[in-house]
Motif scaffolding. Structure first.
Motif, mmCIF file in Angstrom:
data_model
loop_
_atom_site.group_PDB
_atom_site.id
_atom_site.type_symbol
_atom_site.label_atom_id
_atom_site.label_comp_id
_atom_site.label_asym_id
_atom_site.label_seq_id
_atom_site.Cartn_x
_atom_site.Cartn_y
_atom_site.Cartn_z
ATOM 1 N N VAL A 171 0.848 -1.189 0.000
ATOM 2 C CA VAL A 171 0.000 0.000 0.000
ATOM 3 C C VAL A 171 0.889 1.245 0.000
ATOM 4 C CG1 VAL A 171 -1.978 -1.083 1.127
ATOM 5 C CG2 VAL A 171 -0.208 -0.040 2.533
ATOM 6 N N TYR A 172 0.303 2.375 -0.344
ATOM 7 C CA TYR A 172 1.045 3.630 -0.523
ATOM 8 C C TYR A 172 1.861 3.994 0.713
ATOM 9 C CZ TYR A 172 1.430 8.760 -0.293
ATOM 10 O OH TYR A 172 1.864 10.036 -0.093
ATOM 11 N N ARG A 173 1.243 3.896 1.905
ATOM 12 C CA ARG A 173 1.964 4.206 3.137
ATOM 13 C C ARG A 173 1.263 3.551 4.314
ATOM 14 N NH1 ARG A 173 0.656 10.372 5.136
ATOM 15 N NH2 ARG A 173 -1.603 10.262 5.004
ATOM 16 N N ASP A 174 1.946 3.518 5.449
ATOM 17 C CA ASP A 174 1.370 2.933 6.660
ATOM 18 C C ASP A 174 0.271 3.841 7.208
ATOM 19 O OD1 ASP A 174 0.926 1.182 8.708
ATOM 20 O OD2 ASP A 174 3.001 1.159 9.432
ATOM 21 N N LEU A 175 -0.513 3.299 8.118
ATOM 22 C CA LEU A 175 -1.604 4.072 8.711
ATOM 23 C C LEU A 175 -1.027 5.181 9.599
ATOM 24 C CD1 LEU A 175 -3.919 1.099 9.729
ATOM 25 C CD2 LEU A 175 -3.940 2.414 7.619
ATOM 26 N N PRO A 176 -1.484 6.418 9.447
ATOM 27 C CA PRO A 176 -0.944 7.534 10.233
ATOM 28 C C PRO A 176 -1.151 7.346 11.738
ATOM 29 C CG PRO A 176 -2.239 8.336 8.380
ATOM 30 C CD PRO A 176 -2.460 6.855 8.450
ATOM 31 N N HIS A 177 -0.197 7.863 12.518
ATOM 32 C CA HIS A 177 -0.295 7.768 13.978
ATOM 33 C C HIS A 177 -1.188 8.849 14.560
ATOM 34 C CE1 HIS A 177 2.638 4.620 14.084
ATOM 35 N NE2 HIS A 177 3.546 5.358 13.473
ATOM 36 N N GLU A 178 -1.630 9.768 13.726
ATOM 37 C CA GLU A 178 -2.479 10.852 14.219
ATOM 38 C C GLU A 178 -3.643 11.052 13.264
ATOM 39 O OE1 GLU A 178 -2.116 15.594 15.370
ATOM 40 O OE2 GLU A 178 -0.313 14.411 15.065
ATOM 41 N N MET A 179 -4.835 11.118 13.809
ATOM 42 C CA MET A 179 -6.031 11.346 12.999
ATOM 43 C C MET A 179 -6.272 12.852 12.879
ATOM 44 S SD MET A 179 -8.409 9.603 11.418
ATOM 45 C CE MET A 179 -9.903 10.114 10.567
ATOM 46 N N PRO A 180 -6.416 13.364 11.661
ATOM 47 C CA PRO A 180 -6.679 14.806 11.513
ATOM 48 C C PRO A 180 -7.930 15.224 12.284
ATOM 49 C CG PRO A 180 -6.179 13.811 9.396
ATOM 50 C CD PRO A 180 -6.313 12.681 10.365
ATOM 51 N N LYS A 181 -7.871 16.403 12.881
ATOM 52 C CA LYS A 181 -8.976 16.888 13.732
ATOM 53 C C LYS A 181 -9.790 17.955 13.015
ATOM 54 C CE LYS A 181 -6.665 16.030 18.163
ATOM 55 N NZ LYS A 181 -5.519 15.323 17.582
ATOM 56 N N ALA A 182 -11.064 18.027 13.370
ATOM 57 C CA ALA A 182 -11.927 19.093 12.862
ATOM 58 C C ALA A 182 -11.493 20.417 13.475
ATOM 59 C CB ALA A 182 -13.386 18.796 13.213
ATOM 60 N N GLN A 183 -11.467 21.465 12.665
ATOM 61 C CA GLN A 183 -10.988 22.769 13.116
ATOM 62 C C GLN A 183 -12.157 23.702 13.431
ATOM 63 O OE1 GLN A 183 -7.627 23.257 13.553
ATOM 64 N NE2 GLN A 183 -7.511 21.085 12.975
ATOM 65 N N LEU A 184 -11.921 24.581 14.385
ATOM 66 C CA LEU A 184 -12.924 25.562 14.780
ATOM 67 C C LEU A 184 -13.067 26.616 13.675
ATOM 68 C CD1 LEU A 184 -14.795 26.422 17.136
ATOM 69 C CD2 LEU A 184 -12.941 27.897 17.939
ATOM 70 N N THR A 185 -14.291 26.844 13.223
ATOM 71 C CA THR A 185 -14.572 27.887 12.233
ATOM 72 C C THR A 185 -15.775 28.696 12.717
ATOM 73 O OG1 THR A 185 -16.192 26.638 10.922
ATOM 74 C CG2 THR A 185 -13.861 26.288 10.403
ATOM 75 N N ARG A 186 -16.069 29.772 11.992
ATOM 76 C CA ARG A 186 -17.200 30.598 12.413
ATOM 77 C C ARG A 186 -18.539 29.921 12.122
ATOM 78 N NH1 ARG A 186 -18.950 34.289 8.099
ATOM 79 N NH2 ARG A 186 -17.855 33.808 6.161
ATOM 80 N N ARG A 200 -10.949 11.417 17.694
ATOM 81 C CA ARG A 200 -9.776 11.770 16.905
ATOM 82 C C ARG A 200 -8.538 12.111 17.732
ATOM 83 N NH1 ARG A 200 -11.984 13.517 11.622
ATOM 84 N NH2 ARG A 200 -14.234 13.300 11.798
ATOM 85 N N GLU A 201 -8.546 11.730 18.979
ATOM 86 C CA GLU A 201 -7.414 12.089 19.851
ATOM 87 C C GLU A 201 -6.207 11.184 19.618
ATOM 88 O OE1 GLU A 201 -7.365 14.823 21.555
ATOM 89 O OE2 GLU A 201 -9.444 15.246 21.010
ATOM 90 N N GLY A 202 -6.442 10.005 19.029
ATOM 91 C CA GLY A 202 -5.342 9.055 18.831
ATOM 92 C C GLY A 202 -5.026 8.850 17.360
ATOM 93 N N LEU A 205 -6.099 3.976 13.701
ATOM 94 C CA LEU A 205 -6.632 2.721 14.250
ATOM 95 C C LEU A 205 -7.539 2.985 15.446
ATOM 96 C CD1 LEU A 205 -3.599 0.250 14.019
ATOM 97 C CD2 LEU A 205 -5.711 0.169 12.705
ATOM 98 N N ASP A 206 -7.163 3.928 16.306
ATOM 99 C CA ASP A 206 -8.014 4.280 17.445
ATOM 100 C C ASP A 206 -9.361 4.811 16.960
ATOM 101 O OD1 ASP A 206 -5.998 3.600 19.235
ATOM 102 O OD2 ASP A 206 -5.151 5.629 19.242
ATOM 103 N N TYR A 207 -9.301 5.656 15.946
ATOM 104 C CA TYR A 207 -10.524 6.248 15.391
ATOM 105 C C TYR A 207 -11.434 5.160 14.806
ATOM 106 C CZ TYR A 207 -13.482 9.135 12.348
ATOM 107 O OH TYR A 207 -14.552 9.731 11.724
#
Length: 429
Positions: A171-186, A200-202, A205-207
């Motif tokens: 596969v292209y790459r291994d599973l990321p160690h950090e899940m992208p988080k939703a950002q605060l917007t208006r 999304r704190e981990g 795989l955690d997600y």
């Protein structure tokens, strides 16, 4: 009033004629550019003639003009609800001709994402089919879960749908160690952001683990809305009945075949990747109607979640490589490329010329969400395929449109199209 009544009574009774009706290609229930020519007797279908070809993109021919790796992205765009499963068949065909096997961790990741893709497909099918038959709420529920899973696609590949994540050799790459988080917007309140980021704190795989744990309750919600719903049963029970023998003759695969009571699943009958090592059941129907096919897909989502949980457990405890170490096929790392002249040459050759595949022919099939998706590949020893032919499950299913709709009402045509889970990208190829 008496004069009017007598006038109406003396009018000759209008004659009823059979007439021909165009259903689609621009129709909200056509699930693509399907043009059905229906011969109707009143509201009853006498004959249904499906016309395909309005979407034709020449995927197979395009793949014959490019180096092997450059066509992986075309596969995503065939059945664009089952992206990574399409890639899987094509990549497996190349691996068989090259006689290479991806590392064990890559095989587990592929198994995991095949099932994530199955859930994504079935969620889309359930929401769209519900909408076709008048159930709006389930569409909103399904898309809520679907959006959460597409975030995982984006995390591993950078794309929400057309991932190009599987590659020959892994596969292209291994599973990321950090899940992208939703950002605060208006447009989002702080409490909404906290709720969205709870899983999304981990790592990825955690997600996924949190999602799968919650998903069983979500499937129960769908069943609460539909399974015993009187209107849903009236629209599906006894509609589009196909016997087990006839389903085999028509070339049905996947839920269309299993809905007729045939327990055929490539993951069990011809196991690939890590399906031998995971436990799951094959749900089958009894009556072979639209309602049974609905129940089969509902249970398949639960079984897919179980497989995902088993893959997650293995991947947590077994780090390792996710790409074969053969630099003729797989690119070296950026670090190696910048330190080693030979690695730089391999990198340059791989991304300009590609790799040559030994002469031969092969067929690789996977149990895609809609059925058996296969890739027949011929190599003449060059850096691009000599021939590519794809076996799309939807093409066989749509061929049975006339048989499944004959004698039913016009409104039942919508239910039959829905139960086939049609996506025209793979049918028109």
């Amino acid at each position: 009033m008496s004069v009017m009544s007598s006038t109406v009574a003396r009018r000759p009774v209008a004659e009823f004629h059979n007439y021909t009706l165009n259903f689609g290609p621009q129709h909200p229930a056509a699930h693509g550019v399907l043009r059905l020519i229906l011969e109707m007797d009143g509201e009853v279908v006498q004959h249904a003639d499906p016309h395909v070809g309005l979407l034709h993109r020449a995927t197979e021919k395009l793949a014959e003009s490019k180096p092997f790796n450059q066509s992986i992205g075309y596969m995503d765009r065939l059945d664009y609800m089952s992206m990574m499963c399409n890639e899987h068949a094509y990549v497996r065909a190349i691996e068989q001709l090259l006689d290479i096997e991806p590392p064990e961790r890559a095989q587990w990741i592929r198994t995991l994402f095949d099932e994530v893709t199955r859930i994504l497909n079935h969620l889309m099918w359930l929401g769209a089919n519900g909408l076709d038959l008048g159930a709006m709420t389930v569409f909103l529920y399904c898309f809520r879960e679907r959006e959460n899973l597409l975030d995982v696609y984006e995390a591993v590949s950078g794309a929400r749908m057309h991932a190009t994540y599987y590659r020959p050799g892994g596969v292209y790459r291994d599973l990321p160690h950090e899940m992208p988080k939703a950002q605060l917007t208006r447009f989002r309140k702080e409490e909404d952001i906290k709720r969205m980021n709870a899983w999304r704190e981990g790592s990825v795989l955690d997600y996924l683990d949190a999602f799968m744990e919650d998903f069983f309750d979500r499937v129960d919600d769908y069943e609460t809305l539909l399974t015993d719903n009187r209107i849903w049963k009236q629209r599906n029970v006894g509609i589009g009945v196909v016997s087990p023998e006839r389903a085999r003759q028509l070339g049905f695969t996947g839920p269309m075949l299993r809905g007729s009571g045939v327990a055929w699943d490539l993951r069990k009958k011809q196991p690939y990747e890590k399906y031998r090592e995971v436990e799951f059941d094959i749900p089958v129907g009894v009556n072979g109607d639209c309602y049974d096919r609905y129940l089969v897909r509902i249970e398949e989502m639960r079984q897919s979640a179980k497989i995902c949980q088993q893959c997650i457990r293995w991947l947590r405890g077994n780090p390792g490589s996710v790409m074969a170490g053969n630099y003729k096929v797989a690119p070296p790392s950026r670090e190696e490329m910048k330190d080693d002249m030979e690695a730089l040459i391999h990198h340059f050759k791989l991304f300009t010329e590609g790799y040559c595949v030994p002469e031969g022919e092969t067929y690789a099939a996977v149990e895609a969400p809609k059925g058996e998706f296969g890739c027949y590949l011929i190599s003449d020893g060059a850096n691009k395929p000599f021939r590519v032919h794809l076996r799309a499950p939807g093409f066989a299913h749509i061929s049975a449109m006339d048989e499944m709709t004959r004698g039913h009402m016009l409104s039942d045509v919508v239910a039959v199209i829905g139960t086939m889970d049609i996506v025209f990208g793979e049918i028109d190829r």
